[in-house]
Design a protein around this motif. Structure first.
Motif, PDB file in Angstrom:
ATOM      1  N   GLY A 135       1.198  -1.283  -0.121  1.00  0.00           N
ATOM      2  CA  GLY A 135       0.193   0.358  -0.280  1.00  0.00           C
ATOM      3  C   GLY A 135       0.934   1.389   0.003  1.00  0.00           C
ATOM      4  N   GLY A 136       1.848   1.427  -0.225  1.00  0.00           N
ATOM      5  CA  GLY A 136       3.173   2.004  -0.162  1.00  0.00           C
ATOM      6  C   GLY A 136       4.453   2.291   0.719  1.00  0.00           C
ATOM      7  N   LEU A 137       5.342   3.208   0.721  1.00  0.00           N
ATOM      8  CA  LEU A 137       6.165   2.898   1.193  1.00  0.00           C
ATOM      9  C   LEU A 137       5.931   3.024   2.929  1.00  0.00           C
ATOM     10  CD1 LEU A 137       9.326   3.079   0.899  1.00  0.00           C
ATOM     11  CD2 LEU A 137       9.204   5.514   1.289  1.00  0.00           C
ATOM     12  N   ASP A 138       5.352   3.615   3.452  1.00  0.00           N
ATOM     13  CA  ASP A 138       4.598   3.891   4.766  1.00  0.00           C
ATOM     14  C   ASP A 138       3.645   2.080   5.398  1.00  0.00           C
ATOM     15  OD1 ASP A 138       4.838   6.275   5.084  1.00  0.00           O
ATOM     16  OD2 ASP A 138       3.295   7.443   4.898  1.00  0.00           O
ATOM     17  N   GLY A 139       3.326   2.066   3.919  1.00  0.00           N
ATOM     18  CA  GLY A 139       3.058   0.727   4.944  1.00  0.00           C
ATOM     19  C   GLY A 139       4.359  -0.588   4.704  1.00  0.00           C
ATOM     20  N   LEU A 140       4.587  -0.389   3.860  1.00  0.00           N
ATOM     21  CA  LEU A 140       5.732  -1.343   4.210  1.00  0.00           C
ATOM     22  C   LEU A 140       6.739  -0.755   5.638  1.00  0.00           C
ATOM     23  CD1 LEU A 140       8.152  -3.148   2.650  1.00  0.00           C
ATOM     24  CD2 LEU A 140       9.131  -0.541   1.460  1.00  0.00           C
ATOM     25  N   LYS A 141       7.440   0.453   6.372  1.00  0.00           N
ATOM     26  CA  LYS A 141       8.167   0.758   7.266  1.00  0.00           C
ATOM     27  C   LYS A 141       7.046  -0.073   7.718  1.00  0.00           C
ATOM     28  CE  LYS A 141       9.528   5.075   5.761  1.00  0.00           C
ATOM     29  NZ  LYS A 141       9.569   6.658   5.891  1.00  0.00           N
ATOM     30  N   LYS A 142       5.768  -0.046   8.503  1.00  0.00           N
ATOM     31  CA  LYS A 142       5.391  -0.490   8.901  1.00  0.00           C
ATOM     32  C   LYS A 142       5.159  -2.223   9.137  1.00  0.00           C
ATOM     33  CE  LYS A 142       1.697   3.296   9.441  1.00  0.00           C
ATOM     34  NZ  LYS A 142      -0.076   2.904   9.577  1.00  0.00           N
ATOM     35  N   LYS A 143       5.607  -2.688   8.470  1.00  0.00           N
ATOM     36  CA  LYS A 143       5.825  -3.829   8.364  1.00  0.00           C
ATOM     37  C   LYS A 143       7.200  -4.493   8.124  1.00  0.00           C
ATOM     38  CE  LYS A 143       4.965  -8.517   7.138  1.00  0.00           C
ATOM     39  NZ  LYS A 143       4.305  -9.289   7.395  1.00  0.00           N
ATOM     40  N   ILE A 144       7.927  -3.632   7.801  1.00  0.00           N
ATOM     41  CA  ILE A 144       9.405  -4.025   8.570  1.00  0.00           C
ATOM     42  C   ILE A 144       9.323  -3.491  10.268  1.00  0.00           C
ATOM     43  CG2 ILE A 144      11.372  -2.924   8.291  1.00  0.00           C
ATOM     44  CD1 ILE A 144      11.305  -2.031   5.118  1.00  0.00           C
ATOM     45  N   VAL A 145       9.174  -2.477  10.695  1.00  0.00           N
ATOM     46  CA  VAL A 145       8.964  -2.172  12.304  1.00  0.00           C
ATOM     47  C   VAL A 145       8.296  -3.591  12.685  1.00  0.00           C
ATOM     48  CG1 VAL A 145       8.357  -1.001  13.856  1.00  0.00           C
ATOM     49  CG2 VAL A 145       9.485  -0.097  12.014  1.00  0.00           C
ATOM     50  N   ALA A 146       7.451  -3.983  12.666  1.00  0.00           N
ATOM     51  CA  ALA A 146       6.982  -5.231  12.897  1.00  0.00           C
ATOM     52  C   ALA A 146       7.620  -6.087  13.025  1.00  0.00           C
ATOM     53  CB  ALA A 146       5.165  -5.526  12.587  1.00  0.00           C
ATOM     54  N   GLU A 147       7.855  -6.057  12.309  1.00  0.00           N
ATOM     55  CA  GLU A 147       8.599  -7.889  11.875  1.00  0.00           C
ATOM     56  C   GLU A 147       9.975  -7.898  12.283  1.00  0.00           C
ATOM     57  OE1 GLU A 147       9.478 -11.822  10.333  1.00  0.00           O
ATOM     58  OE2 GLU A 147       7.254  -9.854  10.137  1.00  0.00           O
ATOM     59  N   ASP A 189      19.387  -4.330  10.872  1.00  0.00           N
ATOM     60  CA  ASP A 189      20.159  -4.788  11.299  1.00  0.00           C
ATOM     61  C   ASP A 189      19.761  -5.059  12.912  1.00  0.00           C
ATOM     62  OD1 ASP A 189      22.225  -6.285  13.596  1.00  0.00           O
ATOM     63  OD2 ASP A 189      23.744  -5.044  12.731  1.00  0.00           O
ATOM     64  N   VAL A 190      18.919  -6.399  13.387  1.00  0.00           N
ATOM     65  CA  VAL A 190      18.766  -5.716  14.956  1.00  0.00           C
ATOM     66  C   VAL A 190      19.140  -6.762  15.974  1.00  0.00           C
ATOM     67  CG1 VAL A 190      15.664  -5.011  14.013  1.00  0.00           C
ATOM     68  CG2 VAL A 190      17.169  -7.727  14.195  1.00  0.00           C
ATOM     69  N   TRP A 191      20.544  -6.772  15.529  1.00  0.00           N
ATOM     70  CA  TRP A 191      21.133  -7.349  17.099  1.00  0.00           C
ATOM     71  C   TRP A 191      21.760  -6.068  17.941  1.00  0.00           C
ATOM     72  CZ3 TRP A 191      25.592 -11.483  17.041  1.00  0.00           C
ATOM     73  CH2 TRP A 191      25.349 -12.548  15.803  1.00  0.00           C
ATOM     74  N   GLU A 192      21.372  -6.727  19.131  1.00  0.00           N
ATOM     75  CA  GLU A 192      21.562  -5.101  20.244  1.00  0.00           C
ATOM     76  C   GLU A 192      22.537  -3.902  19.574  1.00  0.00           C
ATOM     77  OE1 GLU A 192      21.785  -7.389  24.136  1.00  0.00           O
ATOM     78  OE2 GLU A 192      19.636  -7.333  24.459  1.00  0.00           O
ATOM     79  N   HIS A 193      24.336  -4.227  19.121  1.00  0.00           N
ATOM     80  CA  HIS A 193      25.429  -4.722  19.119  1.00  0.00           C
ATOM     81  C   HIS A 193      24.351  -2.525  18.123  1.00  0.00           C
ATOM     82  CE1 HIS A 193      26.171  -7.675  15.765  1.00  0.00           C
ATOM     83  NE2 HIS A 193      25.639  -5.415  15.391  1.00  0.00           N
ATOM     84  N   ALA A 194      23.580  -2.599  17.664  1.00  0.00           N
ATOM     85  CA  ALA A 194      23.485  -1.878  16.409  1.00  0.00           C
ATOM     86  C   ALA A 194      22.624  -0.436  17.269  1.00  0.00           C
ATOM     87  CB  ALA A 194      22.656  -2.732  15.135  1.00  0.00           C
ATOM     88  N   TYR A 195      21.785  -0.937  18.162  1.00  0.00           N
ATOM     89  CA  TYR A 195      21.216   0.139  18.681  1.00  0.00           C
ATOM     90  C   TYR A 195      21.157   0.214  19.992  1.00  0.00           C
ATOM     91  CZ  TYR A 195      17.538  -3.977  19.932  1.00  0.00           C
ATOM     92  OH  TYR A 195      17.599  -5.058  20.005  1.00  0.00           O
ATOM     93  N   ARG A 202      14.139  -0.207  23.109  1.00  0.00           N
ATOM     94  CA  ARG A 202      13.659   0.752  21.780  1.00  0.00           C
ATOM     95  C   ARG A 202      13.791   0.405  20.328  1.00  0.00           C
ATOM     96  NH1 ARG A 202      15.066   4.105  25.465  1.00  0.00           N
ATOM     97  NH2 ARG A 202      15.502   5.457  23.691  1.00  0.00           N
ATOM     98  N   ARG A 203      13.847  -1.622  20.114  1.00  0.00           N
ATOM     99  CA  ARG A 203      13.931  -1.332  19.202  1.00  0.00           C
ATOM    100  C   ARG A 203      13.009  -1.226  17.897  1.00  0.00           C
ATOM    101  NH1 ARG A 203      14.356  -8.274  17.726  1.00  0.00           N
ATOM    102  NH2 ARG A 203      15.992  -7.602  18.755  1.00  0.00           N
ATOM    103  N   GLY A 204      12.494  -1.530  18.116  1.00  0.00           N
ATOM    104  CA  GLY A 204      11.010  -1.069  17.114  1.00  0.00           C
ATOM    105  C   GLY A 204      11.364   0.565  17.060  1.00  0.00           C
TER     106      GLY A 204
END
Length: 226
Positions: A135-147, A189-195, A202-204
């Motif tokens: 449904g667009g870039l915003d929808g894509l971003k939401k999907k990535i954050v959820a994943e 990257d969602v390893w803890e050293h990334a964030y 607060r990974r999301g």
């Protein structure tokens, strides 16, 4: 070391991926493998990702994967392969130590490059595919954050091109689309050293900020069309 038809297709995908990085990221024909330079200074991603985090992430973690990989492949048949070929072959053969370090070396090569030039608009076929799939870039971003919340512990969230379509895939630990015969167009990257130094648990929030303020969507568009 013989390869069946499926393995040859996966390796062909890995070789094709080599061209993604030319000339800014060079594929290495054989060991010793060399970590590419950052395409910006350590403070180039601040304040979303601090210079301290980049220094540790690139200078310690990413560099460490290359160092360990070169030690592991020395005087083995892997030393004659490209980095992409090592990823695919090690996965096929169940060589976890070599796969983990080779995949993490490659994953991070891609990771740093996608931020070069700063945030830019999606375009062309990628923008159309994002609209169709999410449904667009915003929808894509939401999907990535959820994943990113679904990846338990360490891992990556990849946006991949699979059969001409886009898919968001969470992978554990050193998970790498190359080994699955898929083409990466974006990797978070969602390893803890990334964030963790910047966002604690607060990974999301970190992922959302990276998508909104750092990802160069023109780069992503080019990967989709390449």
């Amino acid at each position: 070391m013989d390869l069946n038809r499926r393995d040859m297709l996966v390796l062909s995908g890995a070789v094709a991926a080599t061209t993604l990085f030319a000339p800014t990221i060079q594929a290495h024909a054989a060991a010793p493998f060399k970590q590419p330079e950052l395409p910006y200074g350590e403070d180039g991603l601040a304040p979303v990702i601090s210079a301290r985090t980049v220094g540790l992430h690139y200078g310690k973690h990413h560099a460490g994967y290359f160092k360990k990989l070169n030690t592991l492949v020395e005087k083995t048949p892997y030393a004659d392969l490209s980095l992409e070929e090592v990823v695919v072959r090690a996965k096929k053969e169940g060589n976890a130590p070599i796969f983990n370090n080779a995949a993490q070396a490659w994953n991070h090569n891609f990771y740093w490059q996608q931020f070069k030039g700063g945030s830019a608009a999606a375009k062309g076929a990628f923008a159309t595919a994002a609209e169709s799939s999410f449904g667009g870039l915003d929808g894509l971003k939401k999907k990535i954050v959820a994943e990113s919340d679904n990846v338990f512990g360490t891992g990556w969230v990849w946006l991949v091109k699979d059969g001409g379509k886009l898919a968001v895939v969470g992978m554990q630990d050193a998970g790498d689309p190359l080994a699955e015969g898929k083409k990466a167009v974006l990797g978070i990257d969602v390893w803890e050293h990334a964030y963790y130094l910047d966002y604690e648990n607060r990974r999301g929030e970190h992922v959302a900020a990276v998508l909104d303020k750092l990802v160069n969507w023109q780069f992503v568009s080019e990967q989709f069309e390449a």
